[in-house]
Write an enzyme that holds these catalytic residues in place. Sequence first.
Site, PDB file in Angstrom:
ATOM      1  N   GLU A  31       0.856  -1.196   0.000  1.00 50.66           N
ATOM      2  CA  GLU A  31       0.000   0.000   0.000  1.00 50.66           C
ATOM      3  C   GLU A  31       0.889   1.241   0.000  1.00 50.66           C
ATOM      4  O   GLU A  31       2.073   1.151   0.339  1.00 50.66           O
ATOM      5  CB  GLU A  31      -0.875   0.003   1.257  1.00 50.66           C
ATOM      6  CG  GLU A  31      -1.776  -1.206   1.341  1.00 50.66           C
ATOM      7  CD  GLU A  31      -2.708  -1.159   2.548  1.00 50.66           C
ATOM      8  OE1 GLU A  31      -2.626  -0.204   3.344  1.00 50.66           O
ATOM      9  OE2 GLU A  31      -3.517  -2.099   2.663  1.00 50.66           O
TER      10      GLU A  31
ATOM     11  N   ARG B  21      11.118 -15.767  -2.421  1.00 54.02           N
ATOM     12  CA  ARG B  21      12.334 -14.962  -2.647  1.00 54.02           C
ATOM     13  C   ARG B  21      13.432 -15.763  -3.354  1.00 54.02           C
ATOM     14  O   ARG B  21      14.292 -15.178  -4.023  1.00 54.02           O
ATOM     15  CB  ARG B  21      12.839 -14.383  -1.317  1.00 54.02           C
ATOM     16  CG  ARG B  21      12.047 -13.156  -0.912  1.00 54.02           C
ATOM     17  CD  ARG B  21      12.349 -12.656   0.485  1.00 54.02           C
ATOM     18  NE  ARG B  21      11.469 -11.534   0.819  1.00 54.02           N
ATOM     19  CZ  ARG B  21      11.159 -11.170   2.061  1.00 54.02           C
ATOM     20  NH1 ARG B  21      11.654 -11.821   3.092  1.00 54.02           N
ATOM     21  NH2 ARG B  21      10.355 -10.144   2.261  1.00 54.02           N
TER      22      ARG B  21
ATOM     23  N   GLU C  30       9.645  -7.764  -3.649  1.00 54.03           N
ATOM     24  CA  GLU C  30       9.592  -8.878  -2.683  1.00 54.03           C
ATOM     25  C   GLU C  30      10.528  -8.652  -1.489  1.00 54.03           C
ATOM     26  O   GLU C  30      11.183  -9.571  -1.002  1.00 54.03           O
ATOM     27  CB  GLU C  30       9.797 -10.231  -3.371  1.00 54.03           C
ATOM     28  CG  GLU C  30       8.613 -10.526  -4.287  1.00 54.03           C
ATOM     29  CD  GLU C  30       8.450 -11.973  -4.666  1.00 54.03           C
ATOM     30  OE1 GLU C  30       8.760 -12.866  -3.860  1.00 54.03           O
ATOM     31  OE2 GLU C  30       7.971 -12.213  -5.792  1.00 54.03           O
TER      32      GLU C  30
HETATM   33  N1  COS Z   1       8.152 -16.672   9.291  1.00 55.80           N
HETATM   34  C1  COS Z   1       7.275 -16.841  10.285  1.00 55.80           C
HETATM   35  N2  COS Z   1       7.022 -15.890  11.216  1.00 55.80           N
HETATM   36  C2  COS Z   1       7.695 -14.732  11.115  1.00 55.80           C
HETATM   37  C3  COS Z   1       8.629 -14.486  10.096  1.00 55.80           C
HETATM   38  C4  COS Z   1       8.850 -15.519   9.152  1.00 55.80           C
HETATM   39  N3  COS Z   1       9.730 -15.363   8.159  1.00 55.80           N
HETATM   40  N4  COS Z   1       9.132 -13.250  10.253  1.00 55.80           N
HETATM   41  C5  COS Z   1       8.530 -12.732  11.331  1.00 55.80           C
HETATM   42  N5  COS Z   1       7.658 -13.631  11.863  1.00 55.80           N
HETATM   43  C6  COS Z   1       6.825 -13.473  13.056  1.00 55.80           C
HETATM   44  C7  COS Z   1       7.662 -13.060  14.271  1.00 55.80           C
HETATM   45  O1  COS Z   1       8.131 -14.197  14.955  1.00 55.80           O
HETATM   46  C8  COS Z   1       6.641 -12.283  15.073  1.00 55.80           C
HETATM   47  O2  COS Z   1       5.750 -13.172  15.710  1.00 55.80           O
HETATM   48  P1  COS Z   1       5.062 -12.864  17.164  1.00 55.80           P
HETATM   49  O3  COS Z   1       4.969 -11.387  17.329  1.00 55.80           O
HETATM   50  O4  COS Z   1       3.757 -13.548  17.097  1.00 55.80           O
HETATM   51  O5  COS Z   1       5.990 -13.440  18.187  1.00 55.80           O
HETATM   52  C9  COS Z   1       5.826 -11.564  14.032  1.00 55.80           C
HETATM   53  O6  COS Z   1       5.954 -12.353  12.833  1.00 55.80           O
HETATM   54  C10 COS Z   1       6.281 -10.145  13.758  1.00 55.80           C
HETATM   55  O7  COS Z   1       7.617 -10.189  13.361  1.00 55.80           O
HETATM   56  P2  COS Z   1       8.542  -8.877  13.352  1.00 55.80           P
HETATM   57  O8  COS Z   1       8.460  -8.226  14.711  1.00 55.80           O
HETATM   58  O9  COS Z   1       9.868  -9.254  12.848  1.00 55.80           O
HETATM   59  O10 COS Z   1       7.752  -7.966  12.306  1.00 55.80           O
HETATM   60  P3  COS Z   1       8.092  -6.523  11.748  1.00 55.80           P
HETATM   61  O11 COS Z   1       6.855  -5.725  11.745  1.00 55.80           O
HETATM   62  O12 COS Z   1       9.300  -5.958  12.461  1.00 55.80           O
HETATM   63  O13 COS Z   1       8.449  -6.768  10.191  1.00 55.80           O
HETATM   64  C11 COS Z   1       9.754  -7.409   8.303  1.00 55.80           C
HETATM   65  C12 COS Z   1       9.333  -7.686   9.759  1.00 55.80           C
HETATM   66  C13 COS Z   1      10.370  -6.052   8.121  1.00 55.80           C
HETATM   67  C14 COS Z   1      10.788  -8.474   8.012  1.00 55.80           C
HETATM   68  C15 COS Z   1       8.525  -7.606   7.376  1.00 55.80           C
HETATM   69  O14 COS Z   1       7.594  -6.563   7.561  1.00 55.80           O
HETATM   70  C16 COS Z   1       8.898  -7.701   5.909  1.00 55.80           C
HETATM   71  O15 COS Z   1       9.308  -8.759   5.424  1.00 55.80           O
HETATM   72  N6  COS Z   1       8.772  -6.584   5.148  1.00 55.80           N
HETATM   73  C17 COS Z   1       9.010  -6.594   3.709  1.00 55.80           C
HETATM   74  C18 COS Z   1       7.725  -6.785   2.982  1.00 55.80           C
HETATM   75  C19 COS Z   1       7.904  -7.149   1.548  1.00 55.80           C
HETATM   76  O16 COS Z   1       8.723  -7.989   1.202  1.00 55.80           O
HETATM   77  N7  COS Z   1       7.121  -6.529   0.669  1.00 55.80           N
HETATM   78  C20 COS Z   1       7.128  -6.823  -0.729  1.00 55.80           C
HETATM   79  C21 COS Z   1       5.790  -7.314  -1.140  1.00 55.80           C
HETATM   80  S1  COS Z   1       5.753  -8.288  -2.585  1.00 55.80           S
HETATM   81  S2  COS Z   1       6.416  -7.169  -4.019  1.00 55.80           S
END
Ligand code: COS
Length: 396
Positions: free
Chosen positions: A129, A245, A373
């Site tokens: 978004e 990925r 991604e």
């Molecule tokens: N697999 C399973 N669970 C996961 C995980 C994974 N790979 N990564 C994080 N989690 C879980 C964590 O354990 C945590 O769980 P609990 O709170 O229930 O204990 C929860 O998810 C939140 O994790 P985290 O605190 O790391 O989340 P954030 O908000 O800090 O975000 C990132 C993490 C930045 C890594 C994530 O938002 C991300 O991947 N962003 C990129 C998005 C993206 O790729 N966009 C492109 C779209 S397609 S073009």
Amino acid sequence: MIDFELSDEQKAAVEMAHDFALNELRPIAAEWDEKGEFPRDLILKKAVDAGLTTSGIPEEYGGGGLDPLTGAMVSEELFWGCAGLATSIGANSLATAPILLAGTEEQKKKWLPRLSEGDGKLAAFALTEPEAGSDVAGIKTTAKDEGDHWVINGQKCFITNGGIASVYTVFANTDPSKGYRGLAGFIVGGDYEGISMGKHENKMGIRASHTAEVFFDNVKVPKEDLLGQVGKAFYIVMQTLDATRAGVAAAAVGVARAAFEEALAYAKQRVQFGQPIIMNQGISFMLTDMLMQIEAGRRLYYYAGWLATKAQGGDKQAAAKLSIASSCAKAFCGDMAMKVTTDAVQILGGYGFMKDYPVEKYMRDAKIMQIYEGTNQIQRVVLAANLMGMKELKQL
Ligand code: COS
């Protein structure tokens, strides 16, 4: 013993994808890159007939049943052909990954077979978004429980196949006060009332893919099309991206390989100071470094794809290792493709800067590999969190 020999099935899939890239994608790549549009009528049916839009969907749901590693190898070939066309053709696998991960048997039977029926259909992954790119938890699109159905309202942007897809996987917040614990995923038909296409993006690279905004205005979704459980969609998204990925890394290898081959051929035939320019170490060492980087990138995506394949088969240890492996592969290969394609332009010099040669397109196409991604900075955030022992990855 580790075996680098491809299976007969893998060899056949790679050969078919290579032929498709060579005969169907390359001949039209420059024209549609220039136009900045996805030539849906020209290429979709051919891609469907070749099984390329649904290759990762299991055979019982009408797909080709390719495992994630072989799917990534296929991606390398298609992106070698044209990264723009391959992005739109390949978007179905990103969009359907959440259904394969978290969908019920009924949902899989209802939604997946239709993608390969008739002239074929496109699917889109509607996550990003305007205010929620890297920060998935910041999603503003809402989903309201209205008793016998959900109502979705919001705006998605930079959506591959947005506005032209027949099936969307949409992520929305059911209770913004809960942050990411309020997120839910939905499978939404492209023909549902209230879905409209916004701006069609005019991009720097992968211009032959279709990228647009999508608006959801009071879109009613049947209860049965909730994906997994309310509040667990963040994990669905993270696991989807962990698996896909490896395919982006493979795509980056494909673009880099195309640029390398062009630069190598040019360096052998371009004569300056009385000899082919490859006779200069300044050039040959650039080419050797390009080769090394491509080879290293391919091994990284092979490993991530291999883990994704095992994880898909239910191997919990592989699933636990996948996040690190796929972020390593995606970040390395994205950065590698940018460097290799930039160096290819450099080797071709003034000619490389001109649209008469394809390397300037490869360089423009490579840039997105560092962005989509999950930006390569986000991959490092994922890796750093893992190094610090901060991640306990949730299994669905
Ligand atoms: N697999 C399973 N669970 C996961 C995980 C994974 N790979 N990564 C994080 N989690 C879980 C964590 O354990 C945590 O769980 P609990 O709170 O229930 O204990 C929860 O998810 C939140 O994790 P985290 O605190 O790391 O989340 P954030 O908000 O800090 O975000 C990132 C993490 C930045 C890594 C994530 O938002 C991300 O991947 N962003 C990129 C998005 C993206 O790729 N966009 C492109 C779209 S397609 S073009």
